[in-house]
Design a protein around this motif. Structure first.
Motif, PDB file in Angstrom:
ATOM      1  N   VAL A 174       0.860  -1.180   0.000  1.00 46.06           N
ATOM      2  CA  VAL A 174       0.000   0.000   0.000  1.00 46.06           C
ATOM      3  C   VAL A 174       0.898   1.233   0.000  1.00 46.06           C
ATOM      4  CG1 VAL A 174      -1.760   1.281   1.279  1.00 46.06           C
ATOM      5  CG2 VAL A 174      -1.825  -1.224   1.231  1.00 46.06           C
ATOM      6  N   THR A 175       0.768   2.064  -1.029  1.00 44.17           N
ATOM      7  CA  THR A 175       1.590   3.274  -1.126  1.00 44.17           C
ATOM      8  C   THR A 175       0.856   4.507  -0.624  1.00 44.17           C
ATOM      9  OG1 THR A 175       0.888   3.644  -3.422  1.00 44.17           O
ATOM     10  CG2 THR A 175       2.925   2.376  -3.070  1.00 44.17           C
ATOM     11  N   LYS A 176      -0.468   4.446  -0.655  1.00 45.63           N
ATOM     12  CA  LYS A 176      -1.266   5.592  -0.207  1.00 45.63           C
ATOM     13  C   LYS A 176      -2.651   5.091   0.167  1.00 45.63           C
ATOM     14  CE  LYS A 176      -3.223   9.913  -1.950  1.00 45.63           C
ATOM     15  NZ  LYS A 176      -3.446  10.735  -3.145  1.00 45.63           N
ATOM     16  N   VAL A 177      -3.214   5.668   1.208  1.00 45.01           N
ATOM     17  CA  VAL A 177      -4.579   5.342   1.612  1.00 45.01           C
ATOM     18  C   VAL A 177      -5.368   6.640   1.607  1.00 45.01           C
ATOM     19  CG1 VAL A 177      -6.063   4.363   3.396  1.00 45.01           C
ATOM     20  CG2 VAL A 177      -3.733   3.507   3.128  1.00 45.01           C
ATOM     21  N   SER A 178      -6.500   6.617   0.950  1.00 46.60           N
ATOM     22  CA  SER A 178      -7.360   7.803   0.949  1.00 46.60           C
ATOM     23  C   SER A 178      -8.795   7.380   1.215  1.00 46.60           C
ATOM     24  CB  SER A 178      -7.235   8.555  -0.380  1.00 46.60           C
ATOM     25  OG  SER A 178      -7.489   7.713  -1.470  1.00 46.60           O
ATOM     26  N   LEU A 179      -9.600   8.332   1.532  1.00 44.43           N
ATOM     27  CA  LEU A 179     -11.007   8.096   1.832  1.00 44.43           C
ATOM     28  C   LEU A 179     -11.830   8.402   0.588  1.00 44.43           C
ATOM     29  CD1 LEU A 179     -12.514   7.234   4.390  1.00 44.43           C
ATOM     30  CD2 LEU A 179     -12.888   9.627   4.905  1.00 44.43           C
ATOM     31  N   ALA A 180     -12.743   7.529   0.254  1.00 47.83           N
ATOM     32  CA  ALA A 180     -13.605   7.753  -0.910  1.00 47.83           C
ATOM     33  C   ALA A 180     -14.439   9.014  -0.686  1.00 47.83           C
ATOM     34  CB  ALA A 180     -14.512   6.553  -1.121  1.00 47.83           C
ATOM     35  N   LYS A 231     -15.023   9.703   8.299  1.00 49.59           N
ATOM     36  CA  LYS A 231     -14.056  10.791   8.194  1.00 49.59           C
ATOM     37  C   LYS A 231     -13.443  11.129   9.547  1.00 49.59           C
ATOM     38  CE  LYS A 231     -16.289  12.696   4.142  1.00 49.59           C
ATOM     39  NZ  LYS A 231     -17.103  13.729   3.577  1.00 49.59           N
ATOM     40  N   GLU A 232     -14.214  10.974  10.620  1.00 43.07           N
ATOM     41  CA  GLU A 232     -13.732  11.331  11.956  1.00 43.07           C
ATOM     42  C   GLU A 232     -12.614  10.407  12.445  1.00 43.07           C
ATOM     43  OE1 GLU A 232     -17.360  11.337  14.206  1.00 43.07           O
ATOM     44  OE2 GLU A 232     -18.006  13.251  13.347  1.00 43.07           O
ATOM     45  N   GLY A 233     -12.656   9.134  12.123  1.00 41.64           N
ATOM     46  CA  GLY A 233     -11.633   8.205  12.583  1.00 41.64           C
ATOM     47  C   GLY A 233     -10.608   7.852  11.519  1.00 41.64           C
ATOM     48  N   TYR A 234     -10.670   8.548  10.407  1.00 41.25           N
ATOM     49  CA  TYR A 234      -9.833   8.223   9.250  1.00 41.25           C
ATOM     50  C   TYR A 234      -8.337   8.292   9.529  1.00 41.25           C
ATOM     51  CZ  TYR A 234      -7.500   9.111   4.804  1.00 41.25           C
ATOM     52  OH  TYR A 234      -6.627   9.088   3.768  1.00 41.25           O
ATOM     53  N   ASP A 235      -7.852   9.372  10.126  1.00 44.80           N
ATOM     54  CA  ASP A 235      -6.411   9.539  10.352  1.00 44.80           C
ATOM     55  C   ASP A 235      -5.828   8.410  11.192  1.00 44.80           C
ATOM     56  OD1 ASP A 235      -6.193  11.858   8.851  1.00 44.80           O
ATOM     57  OD2 ASP A 235      -6.722  13.133  10.547  1.00 44.80           O
ATOM     58  N   LYS A 236      -6.567   7.993  12.205  1.00 43.08           N
ATOM     59  CA  LYS A 236      -6.098   6.913  13.070  1.00 43.08           C
ATOM     60  C   LYS A 236      -6.008   5.587  12.299  1.00 43.08           C
ATOM     61  CE  LYS A 236      -7.107   4.670  17.446  1.00 43.08           C
ATOM     62  NZ  LYS A 236      -8.023   4.564  18.575  1.00 43.08           N
ATOM     63  N   VAL A 258      -5.556   5.121   9.053  1.00 43.23           N
ATOM     64  CA  VAL A 258      -4.582   5.144   7.960  1.00 43.23           C
ATOM     65  C   VAL A 258      -3.167   4.823   8.417  1.00 43.23           C
ATOM     66  CG1 VAL A 258      -3.473   6.663   6.277  1.00 43.23           C
ATOM     67  CG2 VAL A 258      -5.939   6.671   6.526  1.00 43.23           C
ATOM     68  N   LYS A 259      -2.785   5.229   9.605  1.00 37.24           N
ATOM     69  CA  LYS A 259      -1.414   5.032  10.079  1.00 37.24           C
ATOM     70  C   LYS A 259      -0.978   3.574  10.035  1.00 37.24           C
ATOM     71  CE  LYS A 259      -1.091   9.178  12.845  1.00 37.24           C
ATOM     72  NZ  LYS A 259      -0.906   9.779  14.136  1.00 37.24           N
ATOM     73  N   GLY A 260      -1.823   2.660  10.423  1.00 34.41           N
ATOM     74  CA  GLY A 260      -1.471   1.244  10.431  1.00 34.41           C
ATOM     75  C   GLY A 260      -1.521   0.592   9.062  1.00 34.41           C
ATOM     76  N   MET A 261      -2.127   1.259   8.105  1.00 42.39           N
ATOM     77  CA  MET A 261      -2.306   0.669   6.782  1.00 42.39           C
ATOM     78  C   MET A 261      -1.224   1.075   5.788  1.00 42.39           C
ATOM     79  SD  MET A 261      -6.364   1.120   6.404  1.00 42.39           S
ATOM     80  CE  MET A 261      -7.462   0.513   7.644  1.00 42.39           C
ATOM     81  N   GLN A 262      -0.658   2.253   5.997  1.00 43.65           N
ATOM     82  CA  GLN A 262       0.368   2.745   5.080  1.00 43.65           C
ATOM     83  C   GLN A 262       1.552   1.788   5.048  1.00 43.65           C
ATOM     84  OE1 GLN A 262      -0.485   5.607   3.563  1.00 43.65           O
ATOM     85  NE2 GLN A 262       1.311   5.912   2.336  1.00 43.65           N
ATOM     86  N   HIS A 263       1.995   1.411   3.914  1.00 46.39           N
ATOM     87  CA  HIS A 263       3.134   0.514   3.665  1.00 46.39           C
ATOM     88  C   HIS A 263       2.882  -0.931   4.089  1.00 46.39           C
ATOM     89  CE1 HIS A 263       5.238   4.130   2.587  1.00 46.39           C
ATOM     90  NE2 HIS A 263       5.007   4.624   3.768  1.00 46.39           N
ATOM     91  N   SER A 264       1.627  -1.283   4.381  1.00 44.98           N
ATOM     92  CA  SER A 264       1.328  -2.678   4.697  1.00 44.98           C
ATOM     93  C   SER A 264       1.266  -3.479   3.392  1.00 44.98           C
ATOM     94  CB  SER A 264       0.013  -2.788   5.468  1.00 44.98           C
ATOM     95  OG  SER A 264      -1.069  -2.369   4.660  1.00 44.98           O
TER      96      SER A 264
END
Length: 143
Positions: A32-38, A46-51, A53-59
């Motif tokens: 995973v190179t980037k995670v974004s919200l549809a 949207k409220e919990g999005y930042d939290k 994404v951190k664990g998903m980046q580069h997985s």
């Protein structure tokens, strides 16, 4: 004349889509190179999005030819819930709707863990979560 041109365009689009994203293209390890919200994600996502994404980046997501798979995100979620997937996850690719279904277990006791749609734009791939509203830009690792 207009109908012939329109039919030719539609046939070309269908043909290009039908040769893209085969199961064989998906076999391998993806990072995973980037995670974004549809854009259509509900407010609560949207409220919990930042939290999230951190664990998903580069997985990584690994899809094997024999139908087995290893999805780091799912393994992390299971571990946080006090459970384990024990490497018993499998995947099926539907070439009609370009989706990957990841399941745990076997036979009638198989549980769907995740469904993602595969989108290919040129050489760029995206896995789009069905119910998570997350879009994963992914890159296939070289062997």
């Amino acid at each position: 004349m207009k109908k012939t041109v329109l039919f030719s365009i539609l046939l070309s689009v269908f043909f290009l889509n039908s040769i893209a994203q085969t199961k064989e293209e998906l076999v391998g390890t993806w990072t995973v190179t980037k995670v974004s919200l549809a854009p259509n994600a509900p407010k609560e996502f949207k409220e919990g999005y930042d939290k999230m994404v951190k664990g998903m980046q580069h997985s990584t997501m690994e899809f094997e030819q024999d139908g087995k798979c290893k999805i780091a995100i799912l393994e992390l979620m299971a571990k946080e819930a006090g459970a384990s997937l024990n490497g018993k996850t499998s995947w099926v690719y539907n070439e009609i709707d370009k989706s990957i279904i990841v399941s745990e277990g076997s036979g009638k006791s198989k549980d769907t863990l995740m469904k993602m749609y595969v989108k290919k734009e040129g050489k760029k791939y995206m896995f789009i979560g069905d119910e998570t509203y997350l879009v994963f830009d992914v890159k296939k690792n070289k062997k």
